[in-house]
Design an enzyme around this catalytic site. Structure first.
Site, PDB file in Angstrom:
ATOM      1  N   SER A 106      30.482  36.179  51.645  1.00  0.00           N
ATOM      2  CA  SER A 106      31.685  35.328  51.411  1.00  0.00           C
ATOM      3  C   SER A 106      32.144  35.757  49.737  1.00  0.00           C
ATOM      4  CB  SER A 106      31.563  33.974  51.665  1.00  0.00           C
ATOM      5  OG  SER A 106      32.807  33.182  51.509  1.00  0.00           O
ATOM      6  N   ASP A 253      38.884  35.882  49.645  1.00  0.00           N
ATOM      7  CA  ASP A 253      37.609  35.975  49.318  1.00  0.00           C
ATOM      8  C   ASP A 253      36.872  37.331  50.059  1.00  0.00           C
ATOM      9  OD1 ASP A 253      37.371  34.588  51.463  1.00  0.00           O
ATOM     10  OD2 ASP A 253      35.583  33.521  50.987  1.00  0.00           O
ATOM     11  N   ASP A 255      35.135  37.849  52.527  1.00  0.00           N
ATOM     12  CA  ASP A 255      35.366  37.858  53.970  1.00  0.00           C
ATOM     13  C   ASP A 255      36.454  37.364  54.450  1.00  0.00           C
ATOM     14  OD1 ASP A 255      34.443  35.313  53.773  1.00  0.00           O
ATOM     15  OD2 ASP A 255      33.710  35.066  55.271  1.00  0.00           O
ATOM     16  N   ASP A 257      38.058  34.394  54.608  1.00  0.00           N
ATOM     17  CA  ASP A 257      38.414  33.164  55.337  1.00  0.00           C
ATOM     18  C   ASP A 257      38.764  32.097  54.342  1.00  0.00           C
ATOM     19  OD1 ASP A 257      35.808  32.819  53.806  1.00  0.00           O
ATOM     20  OD2 ASP A 257      34.666  31.852  55.703  1.00  0.00           O
TER      21      ASP A 257
END
Length: 461
Positions: A106, A253, A255, A257
């Site tokens: 992340s 960010d 990834d 999400d």
């Protein structure tokens, strides 16, 4: 939380406390376990598991290790390649996969990585299955009525295969484009892709909807993910939006999400403000089912005051989008999220989705014909001061009678003009003391009072 898996997967520094062997074993277990579940249901087809990854150098290493484990156990591994966490959830949910795996840490630095497990409904994996994965990692697996020192390998034509599945990622992109209710023609939009998962997706989506898209931090090299970029370092996008006269900016960010926004003046619009903007928009159109927006305990006091004025109800969960989604599912809520930018639109997706969040913010701007700064004019965010206090035992420190008395004293003094929140860190030996009030000076005064009591009691332990 388990021994290895926290609220957002198995995360650690690559090849230090999250190793290739861990990844191979996770693949071995999942490939075998889902194959066994199918056989028990009378289905001899191999398990189908879809995998995505972010742009970290180690993500390729973990991908190959997972694939080796999966196929050795007889499962077929479908590779989305570099993609976002929400795309893995979407593909797992819509294309009949037994589960999904996302390789990402992340917003963490590049040398960390993580393994996120997603069930066949596109949701975070249930705790019971996580417990079995951890038991196998520790050599203590007991499942299906027996103990296993090792699980069997597949042989001959039962060995799994690997499938290039970039088409699944493309279908996800098409799905997001299909949700666009308005043309973005004439809008100048900035995107900060954090040198992460969204780097080769977000611009195509916005271009397809007619925006004039400006993009930064979309040149991943394996070591620059999140480095002075993205939603955790949004100052670069703030400057870029103002200098280029853009209408709005969105930062993701690693990834993708999460999403945070920047208005045309360069001000940050965080997750609380996003919940306010879209919650209000839904309320105005009669679309806010249960009349509830789901937040976490870290959402700002000013958000709740604004919701009170609008007649919008709200729920507060523990910190973590996992808990937000659980509450939404159980209670039929349509929108929820975190201050950090994890926003869940449950009508469309089963997890936080940064690109979808940015599209939804564009939708409100286009529908109401307003600038982003105008959409937040009636939201007054309270100053917030947060101090972390190192303690020997978190539970003992928080439960201390004198500490509780100090917290209650502050809460009484603040009344309905602010709030105090004292909670344990989920990952470190810390007590977090947070106060929100009308001025920063008041916040510091009350935080210092409680911190002083905690430190005084710690000195005697």
């Amino acid at each position: 939380m388990g021994k290895y898996f926290g609220t957002d997967g198995f995360r650690g520094e690559a090849n230090v406390n999250l190793t290739v062997d861990h990844a191979r074993k996770v693949g071995r277990f999942l490939g075998w376990y889902y194959g066994q579940l199918k056989k028990q249901a009378g289905d001899d087809a191999p398990a189908k598991i879809v995998i995505g990854k972010d742009t970290r150098r180690s993500s390729y290493m973990f991908e190959y290790a997972l694939v080796a484990g999966l196929t050795a156990s007889g499962a077929d591994a479908y590779l989305l390649h570099v993609t976002t966490t929400p795309s893995v959830a979407y593909v797992a949910r819509t294309e009949d996969f037994d589960c999904g795996i996302m390789i990402s840490a992340s917003h963490n630095p590049y040398y960390d990585n993580g393994i996120k497990l997603i069930n066949g409904n596109g949701e975070k994996m249930d705790e019971a299955t996580i417990h079995l994965v951890e038991a196998y990692l520790d050599g203590e697996l007991e499942v299906f009525g027996q103990k296993y020192e090792e699980i069997p390998f597949a042989h001959r034509d039962a060995i799994g295969c690997t499938v290039d599945y970039a088409a699944g990622r493309n279908r996800y992109m098409g799905y997001l484009i299909s949700l666009g209710l308005y043309s973005f023609k004439g809008m100048k939009v900035g995107l900060d892709c954090a040198n992460g998962s969204s780097w080769n997706m977000a611009k195509q989506i916005f271009d397809s909807l007619g925006a004039k898209t400006y993009i930064i931090n979309a040149e991943p090299d394996g070591t620059n993910i999140n480095r002075d970029a993205g939603s955790t370092h949004i100052e670069g996008l703030q400057k870029y939006v103002v200098e280029n006269g853009l209408d709005v900016g969105f930062a993701y960010d690693g990834d993708a999400d999460r999403c945070l926004c920047v208005d045309e003046k360069g001000n940050v619009v965080d997750g609380d403000a996003i919940l306010y903007i879209y919650g209000r928009y839904m309320k105005e159109r009669g679309k806010l089912l249960t009349n509830t927006v789901v937040t976490t305990v870290m959402s700002n006091f000013g958000l709740y005051k604004a919701f009170d004025e609008l007649g919008i109800g709200y729920a507060k969960t523990a910190v973590g989008d996992k808990y937000v989604y659980e509450y939404m599912t159980k209670n039929g809520c349509r929108i929820g999220g975190e201050q950090s930018g994890h926003i869940i639109f449950s009508k469309y997706v089963s997890t936080g989705d940064g690109i979808l969040t940015s599209l939804k913010m564009m939708e409100v701007m286009m529908a109401k014909k307003k600038k982003m700064s105008q959409l937040t004019e009636d939201l007054h965010i309270y100053p917030q001061v947060l101090v972390n206090v190192k303690v020997k035992d978190k539970a003992v420190a928080q439960a201390d009678e004198d500490v509780q008395a100090a917290v209650n004293k502050v809460a009484k003094a603040l009344g309905d003009t602010g709030r105090i929140l004292v909670r344990e860190s989920g990952t470190e030996p810390l007590i977090r003391v947070m106060v929100e009030a009308e001025t920063e000076e008041i916040c510091h005064t009350y935080v210092d009072e409680v911190v002083a009591v905690i430190n005084e009691k710690e000195a005697t332990r």
